[in-house]
Write a protein that holds these residues in place. Structure first.
Motif, PDB file in Angstrom:
ATOM      1  N   GLY A   3      61.378  -6.231  33.175  1.00  0.00           N
ATOM      2  CA  GLY A   3      62.284  -5.327  33.864  1.00  0.00           C
ATOM      3  C   GLY A   3      63.328  -6.054  34.676  1.00  0.00           C
ATOM      4  N   ILE A   4      64.468  -5.376  34.845  1.00  0.00           N
ATOM      5  CA  ILE A   4      65.528  -5.830  35.744  1.00  0.00           C
ATOM      6  C   ILE A   4      65.537  -4.856  36.900  1.00  0.00           C
ATOM      7  CG2 ILE A   4      68.000  -6.239  35.996  1.00  0.00           C
ATOM      8  CD1 ILE A   4      68.070  -6.712  32.970  1.00  0.00           C
ATOM      9  N   PHE A   6      66.139  -2.389  40.144  1.00  0.00           N
ATOM     10  CA  PHE A   6      67.250  -1.681  40.768  1.00  0.00           C
ATOM     11  C   PHE A   6      67.584  -2.330  42.097  1.00  0.00           C
ATOM     12  CE2 PHE A   6      65.853   1.614  37.887  1.00  0.00           C
ATOM     13  CZ  PHE A   6      67.030   2.252  37.542  1.00  0.00           C
ATOM     14  N   THR A  13      63.877   2.206  44.636  1.00  0.00           N
ATOM     15  CA  THR A  13      63.041   1.214  43.961  1.00  0.00           C
ATOM     16  C   THR A  13      61.553   1.547  44.060  1.00  0.00           C
ATOM     17  OG1 THR A  13      63.031  -0.133  45.963  1.00  0.00           O
ATOM     18  CG2 THR A  13      64.741  -0.597  44.338  1.00  0.00           C
ATOM     19  N   LYS A  85      71.731   8.036  37.866  1.00  0.00           N
ATOM     20  CA  LYS A  85      70.452   7.393  37.594  1.00  0.00           C
ATOM     21  C   LYS A  85      69.514   8.461  37.041  1.00  0.00           C
ATOM     22  CE  LYS A  85      66.582   5.307  40.106  1.00  0.00           C
ATOM     23  NZ  LYS A  85      66.107   4.952  41.463  1.00  0.00           N
ATOM     24  N   THR A 129      67.749  -1.661  32.340  1.00  0.00           N
ATOM     25  CA  THR A 129      66.825  -2.407  33.195  1.00  0.00           C
ATOM     26  C   THR A 129      65.794  -3.176  32.390  1.00  0.00           C
ATOM     27  OG1 THR A 129      65.384  -0.478  33.421  1.00  0.00           O
ATOM     28  CG2 THR A 129      67.092  -0.784  35.095  1.00  0.00           C
ATOM     29  N   SER A 130      65.947  -3.232  31.070  1.00  0.00           N
ATOM     30  CA  SER A 130      65.040  -4.019  30.248  1.00  0.00           C
ATOM     31  C   SER A 130      65.725  -4.325  28.924  1.00  0.00           C
ATOM     32  CB  SER A 130      63.737  -3.260  29.991  1.00  0.00           C
ATOM     33  OG  SER A 130      63.954  -2.185  29.081  1.00  0.00           O
ATOM     34  N   LEU A 163      71.781  -3.717  34.794  1.00  0.00           N
ATOM     35  CA  LEU A 163      72.083  -2.999  36.029  1.00  0.00           C
ATOM     36  C   LEU A 163      72.377  -3.983  37.157  1.00  0.00           C
ATOM     37  CD1 LEU A 163      72.247  -0.281  37.529  1.00  0.00           C
ATOM     38  CD2 LEU A 163      69.825  -0.590  38.114  1.00  0.00           C
TER      39      LEU A 163
END
Length: 418
Positions: A3-4, A6, A13, A85, A129-130, A163
Motif C-alpha cells: 500500500g501507499i 494516504f 488514515t 476519496k 494506493t497500490s 496518491l
C-alpha cells in the motif's frame, strides 16, 4: 498488496480492518463527482478533498491561489486537483466497477478542465494506493479509450499516479449538493458506455433524430437520470408548456445527428436553443427561478423594442403598438410562455392609444406597486414569465371598473378556431 498511505488527517488514515478499500479520483468539480460516485451500490463513503499537488497541506483558497499563480507564470509547482476519496466494500462492488463509473461520469479527454471549469485543479485523475489499483486503472483506461476512439473522441488525458498529499476539503464542501439543492447534476460524461459494461447494462439513450424536430427553431432539454433539478424543471416549466417554440427532452448528451453544439455539455438540465440546426444559446442548470429561465428565452425570442418593455419596464408610444384595433374573437397571450392573459371580449377602446382590457384571465397577472417617475401606479406583470405588461387604473368600464392598460408589443394574439 503493497500500500501507499494516504496523507491527511487521522480520520483519513483510520484503519479499515480489511473490510473496505479507498481510491482517490479527480473528475472536475468535486460536488457533482461526490454525488455521482456515492450512488454506486457498494460504495460506503465519499469524501471530497484535494490531492496530487506539491504542497503537503492546502485548503480551498490555497488551491485557487496556486492556480492563479500558475496562470500568471509565477510558479511551476504542481497544483492539487479537486478529488473525491471513494471508500467501497470489495465484497459488494469491485474496483473495476467503481472505475467504470468514474470513466462514464465525466469527460476524461479534456486536459486541465471539465466542462466550463478550467484549470489544472479540475484535471481528470486516478490516484492509486497500490500496484493492484494502478493495474486496474490502466486496464480500464485502455478499454475505455477504445470505446471513445470509436465514438470520435480524442485521447484520454487522465493522470494516473500514486496518491500524493491528500487533504480533506472543508466541511462546507462535504455533501455540498445535499446541503445546497440549488445546484446542478452532472451529465454523465461523454455518453459513451464502457465496452465491457455491456449495452444491456448501460445502454446509451437514443440520439434525437433531426427529422423529428423543427429545423428553424427548436429547444432541447438535456437531462440526466435521477437528477432532481431536471424533475423540478419538468414540474415548474415543461409540464405546463404553452410557448410556440417546440421543446423536447432527451437523456442523450449529444446534439441530433447533423446538428451542432457550441461546446460539450457539463450539467443538467441544460436547455439549448437551436436555429437551423446550430446552437444559438443555452441555459445551464435550474434552481427553481422560473423568471430567470423565461427572461433567458425572452431575450432570444423578442425584438429589442419588446425586450425594453418586457425587461426594462419600458412603454411603447401611444397609437404605435400592436393589436390596438384587434377585434376578432380570441386570446391575447404572453409572447414568451404562450400563457393566456386577456380574452378579446374583455377588450375595449379606451382612447388612450394602448390596448385596454377590463378583466384578465384568472391567475394570469400579478400586480405590483410602482412609484417610479414620481407617480403612484400599479404595475401589471405576467404571472407566467414575470415580464412587464403595463399598468392598471380605476377608470375602466363595468363590471370591474378597471382599465388594464397594456403594451400591445408584448402581447401575442391567438384567434379562436372557427
Amino acid at each position: 498488496m503493497m500500500g501507499i498511505p494516504f496523507v491527511g488527517s487521522a480520520a483519513d488514515t483510520a484503519p479499515t480492518n480489511g473490510k473496505t478499500e479507498s481510491i482517490v479520483l479527480g473528475m472536475g468539480c468535486f460536488w457533482g463527482a461526490e454525488k455521482r460516485m456515492s450512488e454506486i451500490p457498494g460504495v460506503v463513503h465519499v469524501e471530497v478533498g484535494y490531492a496530487g499537488g506539491d504542497a503537503p497541506k492546502v485548503d480551498y483558497e490555497d488551491v485557487l491561489g496556486e492556480e492563479r499563480a500558475r496562470r500568471r507564470g509565477d510558479t511551476t509547482a504542481r497544483n492539487h486537483a479537486e478529488v473525491v476519496k471513494v471508500t467501497f466494500d470489495p465484497a459488494k462492488v469491485s474496483l473495476k466497477t467503481v472505475l467504470i463509473k468514474f470513466w462514464e461520469n465525466h469527460n476524461p479527454t479534456q486536459g486541465d478542465r471539465q466542462g466550463n471549469d478550467v484549470g489544472s485543479n479540475y484535471r481528470s485523475a486516478i490516484y492509486y494506493t497500490s500496484e493492484d489499483q494502478k493495474a486496474v486503472a490502466i486496464a480500464t483506461r485502455d478499454a475505455y479509450q477504445a470505446a471513445l476512439t470509436k465514438a470520435g473522441y480524442p485521447a484520454i488525458t487522465t493522470e494516473i499516479a500514486p496518491l500524493k498529499n491528500y487533504n480533506r476539503a472543508e466541511e462546507y464542501h462535504q455533501d455540498y449538493l445535499k446541503k445546497n439543492p440549488n445546484g446542478y447534476c452532472g451529465l454523465g460524461g461523454t455518453g459513451v458506455a464502457y465496452p465491457q459494461a455491456g449495452a444491456a447494462e448501460n445502454p446509451q439513450p437514443p440520439q434525437l433524430k433531426a427529422e423529428d424536430l423543427h429545423f428553424d427553431r427548436q429547444l432541447i432539454v438535456f437531462e440526466a437520470k435521477d437528477c432532481p433539478f431536471c424533475k423540478q424543471f419538468k414540474a415548474d416549466v415543461l409540464d405546463g408548456w404553452q410557448s410556440e417554440v417546440p421543446i423536447v427532452a432527451t437523456l442523450n448528451p449529444h446534439a441530433p445527428e447533423g446538428w451542432t453544439l457550441d461546446k460539450a455539455l457539463f450539467a443538467t438540465p441544460t436547455i439549448v436553443l437551436f436555429e437551423h440546426g446550430k446552437e444559438v444559446s443555452r441555459y445551464t442548470g435550474y434552481n427553481g427561478d422560473k423568471d430567470r429561465f423565461w427572461k433567458w428565452l425572452g431575450y432570444q425570442l423578442l425584438t429589442p423594442e419588446q425586450r425594453k418593455i418586457a425587461f426594462e419596464q419600458g412603454t411603447e408610444r401611444p397609437f404605435t403598438g400592436s393589436h390596438l384595433d384587434e377585434k376578432r374573437p380570441g386570446t391575447f397571450v404572453d409572447p414568451i410562455t404562450g400563457a393566456p392573459l386577456f380574452r378579446s371580449d374583455t377588450k375595449f377602446n379606451s382612447g388612450t392609444g394602448w390596448p385596454s382590457f377590463f378583466n384578465p384571465v384568472p391567475g394570469a397577472i400579478v400586480l405590483k406597486e410602482d412609484n417610479s417617475y414620481g407617480m403612484h401606479r400599479v404595475e401589471v406583470i405576467s404571472a407566467s414569465s414575470g415580464i412587464h405588461l403595463g399598468h392598471v387604473f380605476d377608470d375602466g368600464p363595468p363590471p370591474t371598473g378597471k382599465r388594464y392598460c397594456i403594451n400591445g408589443d408584448v402581447l401575442k394574439f391567438v384567434p379562436d378556431k372557427s
